[in-house]
Design a protein around this motif. Structure first.
Motif, short mmCIF file in Angstrom:
data_model
loop_
_atom_site.label_atom_id
_atom_site.label_comp_id
_atom_site.label_asym_id
_atom_site.label_seq_id
_atom_site.Cartn_x
_atom_site.Cartn_y
_atom_site.Cartn_z
N ILE A 308 0.82 -1.24 0.08
CA ILE A 308 -0.06 -0.08 0.07
C ILE A 308 0.91 1.41 -0.04
O ILE A 308 1.81 1.31 0.99
CB ILE A 308 -0.94 0.14 1.29
CG1 ILE A 308 -1.74 -1.32 1.30
CG2 ILE A 308 -1.71 1.26 1.09
CD1 ILE A 308 -2.69 -1.45 2.31
N ASP A 311 -2.89 5.44 1.54
CA ASP A 311 -3.80 4.85 2.36
C ASP A 311 -4.76 6.05 2.84
O ASP A 311 -4.25 6.81 3.63
CB ASP A 311 -3.27 4.27 3.55
CG ASP A 311 -4.34 3.36 4.38
OD1 ASP A 311 -5.59 3.38 3.81
OD2 ASP A 311 -4.00 2.73 5.36
N ASN A 313 -8.43 7.01 4.91
CA ASN A 313 -9.42 6.52 5.55
C ASN A 313 -10.09 7.88 6.04
O ASN A 313 -9.58 8.57 6.86
CB ASN A 313 -8.87 5.87 6.88
CG ASN A 313 -9.71 5.03 7.13
OD1 ASN A 313 -10.83 4.35 6.76
ND2 ASN A 313 -9.78 5.02 8.67
N ASN A 329 -12.27 7.36 1.35
CA ASN A 329 -11.40 5.89 1.68
C ASN A 329 -10.91 5.38 0.14
O ASN A 329 -11.91 5.29 -0.79
CB ASN A 329 -12.37 4.87 2.17
CG ASN A 329 -12.84 5.36 3.42
OD1 ASN A 329 -12.45 5.67 4.46
ND2 ASN A 329 -14.25 5.47 3.42
N TRP A 330 -9.48 5.41 0.15
CA TRP A 330 -8.93 5.10 -1.14
C TRP A 330 -7.47 4.27 -0.94
O TRP A 330 -6.89 5.25 0.16
CB TRP A 330 -8.91 6.23 -2.10
CG TRP A 330 -8.58 5.82 -3.32
CD1 TRP A 330 -8.47 4.66 -3.97
CD2 TRP A 330 -7.81 6.88 -4.52
NE1 TRP A 330 -8.09 4.85 -5.29
CE2 TRP A 330 -7.66 6.01 -5.59
CE3 TRP A 330 -7.48 8.22 -4.36
CZ2 TRP A 330 -7.09 6.64 -6.58
CZ3 TRP A 330 -7.25 8.70 -5.77
CH2 TRP A 330 -6.67 8.19 -6.61
N GLN A 331 -7.27 3.31 -1.38
CA GLN A 331 -5.88 2.83 -1.10
C GLN A 331 -5.33 2.57 -2.69
O GLN A 331 -5.84 2.09 -3.50
CB GLN A 331 -6.02 1.26 -0.57
CG GLN A 331 -6.46 1.41 0.89
CD GLN A 331 -6.14 0.13 1.81
OE1 GLN A 331 -6.15 -1.06 0.92
NE2 GLN A 331 -5.92 0.27 2.85
N LYS A 333 -2.31 0.79 -4.34
CA LYS A 333 -1.04 -0.12 -4.19
C LYS A 333 -0.18 -0.14 -5.24
O LYS A 333 -0.31 0.14 -6.41
CB LYS A 333 -1.75 -1.63 -4.19
CG LYS A 333 -2.62 -1.66 -2.79
CD LYS A 333 -3.05 -3.20 -2.72
CE LYS A 333 -4.13 -3.49 -1.64
NZ LYS A 333 -5.05 -4.69 -2.05
N ARG A 383 -1.90 8.08 5.11
CA ARG A 383 -0.55 7.57 5.20
C ARG A 383 0.10 7.40 3.99
O ARG A 383 -0.59 6.94 2.87
CB ARG A 383 -0.70 6.08 5.67
CG ARG A 383 -1.17 6.29 7.34
CD ARG A 383 -0.56 5.12 8.20
NE ARG A 383 -1.29 5.13 9.65
CZ ARG A 383 -2.16 4.48 9.90
NH1 ARG A 383 -2.69 3.62 9.38
NH2 ARG A 383 -2.62 4.83 11.29
N SER A 386 3.26 4.45 3.96
CA SER A 386 3.30 4.08 5.41
C SER A 386 3.37 5.27 6.52
O SER A 386 3.49 4.64 7.67
CB SER A 386 3.97 2.88 5.56
OG SER A 386 3.79 2.15 4.59
#
Ligand SMILES: Nc1ncnc2c1ncn2[C@@H]1O[C@H](COP(=O)(O)OP(=O)(O)OP(=O)(O)O)[C@@H](O)[C@H]1O
Length: 597
Positions: A308, A311, A313, A329-331, A333, A383, A386
């Motif tokens: 990821i 990130d 949220n 909300n979206w990730q 990768k 994030r 990370s």
């Protein structure tokens, strides 16, 4: 899903003027020269026969870089026609005694024009609006309504005067047509790219030109509204476009269109009649368009199992009472390909500025959201690689994200004398300059490959960087799209690498900024309106490079398997990957966002 914010109906704004008489002509085989150049010099355009008459609308298409821009410059009176028509100073326009320069106006895709070429800080719009930037859209159109007076306590204060009623009424009607009504009292600096462009169109129409030149209008969400306005305001419309895309000219049959291609005049395959255009629309328009672009093209396999990188949220952005993004909300990768889509002003640029860390509110996404009594409190976080924004140093973030955007195009410095090579090299660190006159241990001066002040690159890092710069210049540069020089890749690329960035055409500059975004193979690449200004051959070269078609994927060409890409465009067929390749779509609507498969 329609991205046109307004449907057109029969009620038209009432224009308080007489119908224009538009009649441009350049006949008897005239040559067009730059001012200051003698007739014996090679003309910019040779033996031109061209008449534009009242009631016509034209698309200017063609593949040669810079020529369409030069044609527009000619229409704006910045070039000279020889022999000059007998009638006037400004030779291409019939005169009725009024100032010819008022009669043709242009609105270009560049967002906040900075004629000086000096750097300016585009991220300023995300923060508190400065006093001098407070001017609202309405005030910017009617500056005579603002008067600075010294108040009772000795402070300067602004006093708003009433504008001419009729003008204000007409302005409000036009603004309504362009979906700007709710934005009239916002500071101009806060408008999104599309909102700014629409506001420019309104301002230009208010000045009552007879011919409106639009630079790349099809990347604009509200092109249909523009067509409608120009028709009801009885203007001629001329659009410049790197690739033909006729359905927008004909979706509203108010317009006819003619195509003129300077570089392939007389052997053009572009349509020139309404019937031909309608046939093209039928053949190329609609949902099948996307699959046609990819038919016969080898599939790219997108991997969704990477780590990821971004990130989000419950991420939100507010300006005072105005919520622009709510609970996103979206990730993203590694290895993924995303298409970010949403109407003008839906928050796409804002979302990207959170990811690039340019937005001040990227630092403030960690507080708990106030929960309504019926719902449990939900945490929010942003994030990046990370880390929360505050833990990741800005230079690190910039080197991990390659960006192409209208903001970057506007901000990239033109005055510092960067060569193409140097402009590309700024991409390793994601900065705007590179150290110059590098002398290595062998004592030989070398081209700069970027690097931070005080940090010396190892020989292998330096070699890798040089190889990467050549790679992008060869695969995205003129060797890949220019009409000559295919058999001499190195000299063509060498020559291009040494050219001054500022001297390039808009399309070439955009290509170089794409090279800059890709050169360091960053884990995340953001491509916002990446094709604007590029010609079709540049787009094809870039597209096949991005898909890895110009080399074996993973060998250093195109996108690596672990790199993630987000493409922002209103048009699906502009995304280099198809749903079948595994591209995912994130849609912004009414402040919210959702993944659409
Ligand atoms: N400082 C500010 N104050 C109030 N509103 C703002 C401010 N900055 C931006 N906005 C608003 O935020 C919204 C989102 O803008 P953003 O530039 O992210 O839109 P966008 O989706 O990228 O639009 P476009 O397609 O036109 O580029 C717009 O409606 C804009 O007016």
């Amino acid at each position: 899903m329609s991205y046109f914010s307004q449907e057109l109906d029969d009620s038209s704004p009432v224009r308080p003027t007489l119908p224009p008489v538009l009649f441009l002509r350049c006949h008897h085989g005239a040559n067009i020269h730059r001012f200051g150049q003698p007739n014996s010099a090679a003309p910019v355009f040779r033996d031109v026969h061209w008449t534009v008459s009242e009631g016509e609308n034209w698309a200017v298409v063609g593949s040669a870089s810079g020529e369409k821009a030069t044609l527009f410059q000619t229409l704006l009176g910045h070039l000279r026609i020889s022999p000059p028509p007998p009638t006037s100073l400004f030779p291409m326009l019939s005169l009725d005694g009024s100032d010819p320069y008022q009669k043709i106006s242009m609105v270009s895709f560049g967002n906040r024009a900075r004629g000086s070429g000096a750097f300016y800080d585009y991220s300023a719009r995300y923060g508190a609006v400065r006093e001098e930037d407070r001017i609202t859209l309405r005030e910017s159109v009617f500056p005579e309504t603002i008067d600075e007076v010294v108040g009772e306590l000795g402070y300067r204060q602004r006093e708003v005067q009433r504008a001419n009623e009729e003008d204000m009424h007409y302005f409000e009607q036009l603004a309504d047509r362009m979906g700007l009504t709710k934005l009239l009292d916002l500071p101009v600096v806060a408008l999104s790219n599309g909102q700014t462009r629409r506001a420019r169109v309104v301002k230009v129409i208010l000045r009552k030109p007879e011919l409106l030149l639009l630079d790349e209008p099809l990347s604009w969400c509200l092109f249909a509204n523009i067509c409608y306005l120009t028709h009801t305001a009885q203007l001629g419309l001329m659009c410049k476009r790197g690739r033909p895309c006729y359905r927008y000219y004909t979706s509203y049959t108010l317009l006819g269109a003619h195509a003129l291609s300077w570089d392939c005049a007389y052997k053009t395959t572009y349509p020139s009649t309404k019937d031909e255009i309608e046939r093209l629309v039928r053949e190329s328009g609609g949902p099948s368009e996307q699959s046609k672009v990819y038919s016969g093209v080898p599939k790219v396999s997108v991997d969704h199992s990477g780590e990821i990188l971004v990130d989000m949220n419950n991420v939100s952005v507010k300006y005072g009472d105005r919520t622009v993004l709510k609970a996103i909300n979206w990730q993203i990768k590694g290895g993924e390909r995303w298409h970010l889509v949403g109407a003008n002003g839906s928050g796409k640029t804002t979302l990207l500025s959170l990811i690039t860390g340019d937005h001040p509110q990227s630092y403030t996404q960690s507080s708990p959201l106030p929960a309504s009594p019926s719902e449990p409190a939900s945490q929010r976080h942003l994030r990046l690689f990370s880390q929360p924004r505050s833990r990741i140093p800005t230079p690190t973030l910039h080197s991990k994200i390659g960006v192409v955007s209208p903001e970057l195009f506007d901000a990239f410095p033109r005055r510092t004398g960067l060569t193409v090579w140097e402009a590309v090299a700024t991409g390793f660190e994601g900065v705007f300059s590179v150290p110059r006159n590098i002398v290595t241990s062998s004592g030989k001066p070398q081209r700069s490959v970027g690097g931070r002040v005080g940090e010396e690159l190892t020989d292998s890092e330096r070699q890798w960087r040089e190889k990467r710069i050549w790679d992008v210049i060869e695969h995205l540069g003129p060797a890949a799209w220019a009409t000559t020089g295919h058999d001499q890749i190195l000299p063509v690329s060498e020559e291009f690498a040494s050219r001054s960035f500022a001297s390039l055409s808009v399309g070439e500059q955009r290509v170089v900024l794409l090279m800059r975004a890709l050169v360091g193979q960053p884990p995340l690449v953001l491509l916002d309106e990446v094709w604007s200004g590029m010609d079709v051959s540049m787009i094809n070269a870039a597209r096949s490079y991005l898909r890895g078609e110009s080399g074996v994927p993973g060998d250093g060409r195109g996108m690596g398997k672990d790199q993630a890409v987000v493409v922002i465009t209103h048009w699906e067929n502009e995304v280099p990957w198809s749903a079948e390749d595994g591209v995912k779509k994130f849609v912004l609507e009414s402040g919210g966002g959702k993944v659409v498969q």
